[in-house]
Structures are given as structure tokens and as C-alpha cells.
Write a protein that holds these residues in place. Structure first.
Motif, mmCIF file in Angstrom:
data_model
loop_
_atom_site.group_PDB
_atom_site.id
_atom_site.type_symbol
_atom_site.label_atom_id
_atom_site.label_comp_id
_atom_site.label_asym_id
_atom_site.label_seq_id
_atom_site.Cartn_x
_atom_site.Cartn_y
_atom_site.Cartn_z
ATOM 1 N N ASP A 232 36.428 54.126 24.919
ATOM 2 C CA ASP A 232 37.333 53.977 25.272
ATOM 3 C C ASP A 232 37.295 52.647 26.966
ATOM 4 O OD1 ASP A 232 39.178 55.079 23.671
ATOM 5 O OD2 ASP A 232 39.053 56.334 24.567
ATOM 6 N N ILE A 233 36.375 53.215 27.239
ATOM 7 C CA ILE A 233 36.283 53.000 29.225
ATOM 8 C C ILE A 233 35.902 51.354 28.950
ATOM 9 C CG2 ILE A 233 35.263 53.672 31.585
ATOM 10 C CD1 ILE A 233 37.107 55.284 30.573
ATOM 11 N N PHE A 234 34.971 50.947 28.434
ATOM 12 C CA PHE A 234 33.817 50.033 28.500
ATOM 13 C C PHE A 234 34.824 48.647 27.445
ATOM 14 C CE2 PHE A 234 30.433 51.815 29.836
ATOM 15 C CZ PHE A 234 30.162 51.553 30.349
ATOM 16 N N GLY A 235 35.927 48.993 26.334
ATOM 17 C CA GLY A 235 36.641 48.483 25.596
ATOM 18 C C GLY A 235 38.114 48.759 25.475
ATOM 19 N N ASN A 236 38.984 49.245 26.059
ATOM 20 C CA ASN A 236 40.145 48.947 26.601
ATOM 21 C C ASN A 236 40.042 50.269 27.665
ATOM 22 O OD1 ASN A 236 42.422 49.044 26.104
ATOM 23 N ND2 ASN A 236 42.963 50.475 24.658
ATOM 24 N N PRO A 237 39.646 49.827 29.082
ATOM 25 C CA PRO A 237 39.918 50.792 30.569
ATOM 26 C C PRO A 237 41.409 50.532 30.411
ATOM 27 C CG PRO A 237 38.801 48.099 30.450
ATOM 28 C CD PRO A 237 38.963 48.463 29.572
ATOM 29 N N GLN A 238 41.999 51.462 31.173
ATOM 30 C CA GLN A 238 43.663 51.798 31.484
ATOM 31 C C GLN A 238 43.524 51.206 33.241
ATOM 32 O OE1 GLN A 238 45.611 51.829 28.358
ATOM 33 N NE2 GLN A 238 43.768 51.739 27.302
ATOM 34 N N GLN A 239 42.867 51.840 33.844
ATOM 35 C CA GLN A 239 42.995 50.787 35.528
ATOM 36 C C GLN A 239 42.594 49.920 35.875
ATOM 37 O OE1 GLN A 239 44.628 53.443 36.850
ATOM 38 N NE2 GLN A 239 44.607 54.676 35.729
ATOM 39 N N GLU A 240 43.618 49.228 36.384
ATOM 40 C CA GLU A 240 43.147 47.874 36.661
ATOM 41 C C GLU A 240 41.528 47.475 37.471
ATOM 42 O OE1 GLU A 240 43.311 44.053 39.416
ATOM 43 O OE2 GLU A 240 43.324 46.368 40.412
ATOM 44 N N ARG A 241 41.489 48.545 38.676
ATOM 45 C CA ARG A 241 40.570 48.763 39.642
ATOM 46 C C ARG A 241 38.774 48.631 38.214
ATOM 47 N NH1 ARG A 241 36.869 47.645 40.879
ATOM 48 N NH2 ARG A 241 35.612 48.370 42.619
ATOM 49 N N GLN A 243 39.111 47.618 35.126
ATOM 50 C CA GLN A 243 39.004 46.762 34.614
ATOM 51 C C GLN A 243 38.282 45.508 35.055
ATOM 52 O OE1 GLN A 243 43.025 45.842 33.841
ATOM 53 N NE2 GLN A 243 43.271 47.241 32.472
ATOM 54 N N ARG A 244 38.528 45.572 36.792
ATOM 55 C CA ARG A 244 38.069 44.897 37.883
ATOM 56 C C ARG A 244 36.628 44.549 37.778
ATOM 57 N NH1 ARG A 244 39.560 44.475 42.880
ATOM 58 N NH2 ARG A 244 40.912 46.313 42.671
ATOM 59 N N PHE A 245 35.845 45.655 37.793
ATOM 60 C CA PHE A 245 34.635 46.668 37.913
ATOM 61 C C PHE A 245 33.918 46.021 36.505
ATOM 62 C CE2 PHE A 245 31.273 49.353 36.901
ATOM 63 C CZ PHE A 245 30.700 49.319 38.069
ATOM 64 N N LEU A 246 34.794 46.030 35.504
ATOM 65 C CA LEU A 246 34.176 45.807 34.516
ATOM 66 C C LEU A 246 33.481 44.551 34.121
ATOM 67 C CD1 LEU A 246 34.874 48.656 31.999
ATOM 68 C CD2 LEU A 246 32.883 48.507 33.200
ATOM 69 N N ARG A 247 34.725 43.886 34.535
ATOM 70 C CA ARG A 247 35.365 42.696 34.503
ATOM 71 C C ARG A 247 34.128 41.967 35.012
ATOM 72 N NH1 ARG A 247 40.128 41.910 34.513
ATOM 73 N NH2 ARG A 247 39.943 41.228 36.776
ATOM 74 N N ARG A 248 33.483 42.270 36.371
ATOM 75 C CA ARG A 248 32.468 41.224 37.548
ATOM 76 C C ARG A 248 31.208 41.439 36.575
ATOM 77 N NH1 ARG A 248 35.298 43.999 41.698
ATOM 78 N NH2 ARG A 248 34.395 44.984 42.123
ATOM 79 N N ILE A 249 31.038 43.003 36.243
ATOM 80 C CA ILE A 249 30.130 43.404 34.880
ATOM 81 C C ILE A 249 29.347 42.545 34.423
ATOM 82 C CG2 ILE A 249 28.531 45.100 34.133
ATOM 83 C CD1 ILE A 249 28.852 45.420 37.076
ATOM 84 N N VAL A 250 30.227 42.055 33.674
ATOM 85 C CA VAL A 250 29.920 41.076 32.116
ATOM 86 C C VAL A 250 30.107 39.332 32.864
ATOM 87 C CG1 VAL A 250 31.770 40.030 30.785
ATOM 88 C CG2 VAL A 250 31.775 42.272 30.319
ATOM 89 N N GLU A 251 31.099 39.321 34.197
ATOM 90 C CA GLU A 251 30.601 38.063 34.200
ATOM 91 C C GLU A 251 28.440 37.991 35.146
ATOM 92 O OE1 GLU A 251 33.686 38.562 37.210
ATOM 93 O OE2 GLU A 251 35.098 36.658 36.214
ATOM 94 N N ALA A 252 28.073 39.265 35.844
ATOM 95 C CA ALA A 252 27.036 38.931 35.735
ATOM 96 C C ALA A 252 26.168 38.680 34.669
ATOM 97 C CB ALA A 252 27.334 40.443 37.352
#
Length: 255
Positions: A232-241, A243-252
């Protein structure tokens, strides 16, 4: 105050926990439940409150408000013997904290002998069994400065396990390691999970958190902003914050 272990409920429960340092609020009304034989990973940016949460769970930090239970006993009740509580919880920090003037075996048997009253023969036998299991059997007589960083961290994990804890708290245990040594420490955690050890793990290793977690908690500003399964958290996070945190992790390239 209950003193009888509640083996049917959560092993660890935190309710409305608040912790401040001066004017800084580090934990804000944190609620958390950790079921027996599960792994909970705490993720979030540095300064989000992960380490403080672990230190409060082990009573290394006194909370300002709220309550914490271990096996159904309120361990933040002032009548509780805090030293007895800590004997049921193992802790491993990112700094190895091994005594440099003691051998690996002496480091590991110190707490069982001095705190738990285990005789030397029994303490050493258990320590050697754990060292063998974690690939350190040949290092029992070495001093910490003769070990690699990964070996020192594995020795620190053995030391925490030597007191036969009910709960194991792991705080960024790979943060001080060179990248090539991270895997050997994470393999130990995988083995402990397979054994059914109850663990709460603060980590920046997102791929590992996704792999081992039964429950993931995303902390932001001292609040558990989102929690759920790893899927749920890594595949479909609900909170915008989140989502932004995990997006930066993926980009890095870290997930």
C-alpha cells in the motif's frame, strides 16, 4: 496497570505519545501498534522523528505525554521498573558502541552476565551459538578494531540478541557502513524476520523496507502521516507528502 503479559494483543503499543526537546516538538500524538512476530519499518526524511520514536519505545527518552505498553503492561507508568523493561528490549544503533578494550565475546556476554545474572559458561555458549549463526564464530576472541564495519554491526546485533529480547529495535543500522557492507547486515535482519523476531526498524534503505515490512509507517514532522502494508505505502501512497518523498527516492535510484 497490568503486569501480566497480553500475548493476544500488540506487543508494542504507543498511544498519543508526545516528545519535545525545548521548544521543538519531535513527536506529535503518535499512535503505533506492533503485532508479535512482525516487522514494522519507519521511513521518512532525516529529522522526521524515527530515532526519537525508537528511543521512547525503549524508555531511553522520557515522553512528555501519552503512554506506551509492552505486552499489555504500561511501561511509562512511573511505578514500573524501567531497567526490567529494557531487559526485554534489544536495541541496535547506527554507531556500533562496542567496548574497544573487550573482545567480541566479552562485549556480547557482558549484559547477560552483569544484568541478567547468567553464569559465564551459559552466557558464552549462547554468544558463540549466535556468533556462529551470524558468520562471526572465528571472531569471538578479536577486539572490535580488528573487525570490518559490517562485522562490528553484526557483532552489535549479536549483543542485542544475547539477552533474548522480546522486541528488537534497529535504528539506521546500515547508515555508517560502506555500501558493499550493507548487504551482509541486511541479510541478518532477513534471517531474524524468518525466525519470527518482532522488530521495529528505522531505515533509509527503501528497497529493503519494502521487502521485509509487514507494516510501513511514514513519518513527517513527528507525525505518522501514513501507515499500511508495504504494498500500500510503496505502491499506492495516499498522502501527497508520502508521494513526494517516495518520488524523490525513485528519482535518486534508491527504490
Amino acid at each position: 496497570m497490568s503486569r501480566n503479559p497480553d500475548l493476544n494483543g500488540p506487543m508494542l503499543r504507543m498511544e498519543s505519545v508526545r516528545k519535545t526537546f525545548g521548544d521543538s516538538v519531535v513527536l506529535r500524538d503518535v499512535d503505533l501498534e506492533v503485532a508479535p512476530h512482525t516487522v514494522t519499518t519507519l521511513i521518512g526524511a532525516s529529522g522526521s522523528g524515527k530515532s526519537t520514536l525508537l528511543r521512547c519505545a525503549n524508555l531511553l527518552e522520557e515522553i512528555d505525554d501519552g503512554a506506551i505498553w509492552l505486552d499489555g503492561e504500561e511501561i511509562t507508568d512511573p511505578r514500573v521498573d524501567q531497567d526490567a523493561v529494557r531487559r526485554r528490549i534489544g536495541v541496535v544503533f547506527q554507531a556500533y558502541n562496542l567496548f574497544p578494550h573487550m573482545t567480541v565475546l566479552e562485549n556480547i556476554t557482558l549484559a547477560p552476565r552483569r544484568v541478567h545474572g547468567v553464569n559465564r559458561a551459559e552466557a558464552e555458549a549462547h554468544a558463540r551459538e549466535l556468533l556462529d549463526r551470524l558468520g562471526l564464530g572465528a571472531k569471538a576472541g578479536e577486539y572490535p578494531d580488528r573487525l570490518s564495519g559490517g562485522q562490528q554491526q553484526r557483532a552489535a546485533i549479536v549483543r542485542a540478541l544475547a539477552v533474548r529480547p522480546r522486541l528488537l529495535l534497529l535504528d539506521e543500522i546500515t547508515a555508517a557502513l560502506d555500501p558493499e557492507l550493507v548487504g551482509e547486515v541486511l541479510n541478518v535482519v532477513r534471517d531474524l524476520k524468518n525466525d519470527g523476531m518482532t522488530m521495529v526498524l528505522a531505515t533509509h534503505e527503501m528497497g529493503f523496507a519494502r521487502e521485509v515490512a509487514d507494516q510501513v509507517c511514514f513519518l513527517d514532522g513527528g507525525v505518522i502521516l501514513e501507515r499500511g502494508s508495504a504494498e500500500d505505502i510503496f505502491g499506492n501512497p495516499q498522502q501527497e507528502r508520502t508521494q513526494r518523498f517516495l518520488r524523490r527516492i525513485v528519482e535518486a535510484g534508491r527504490l
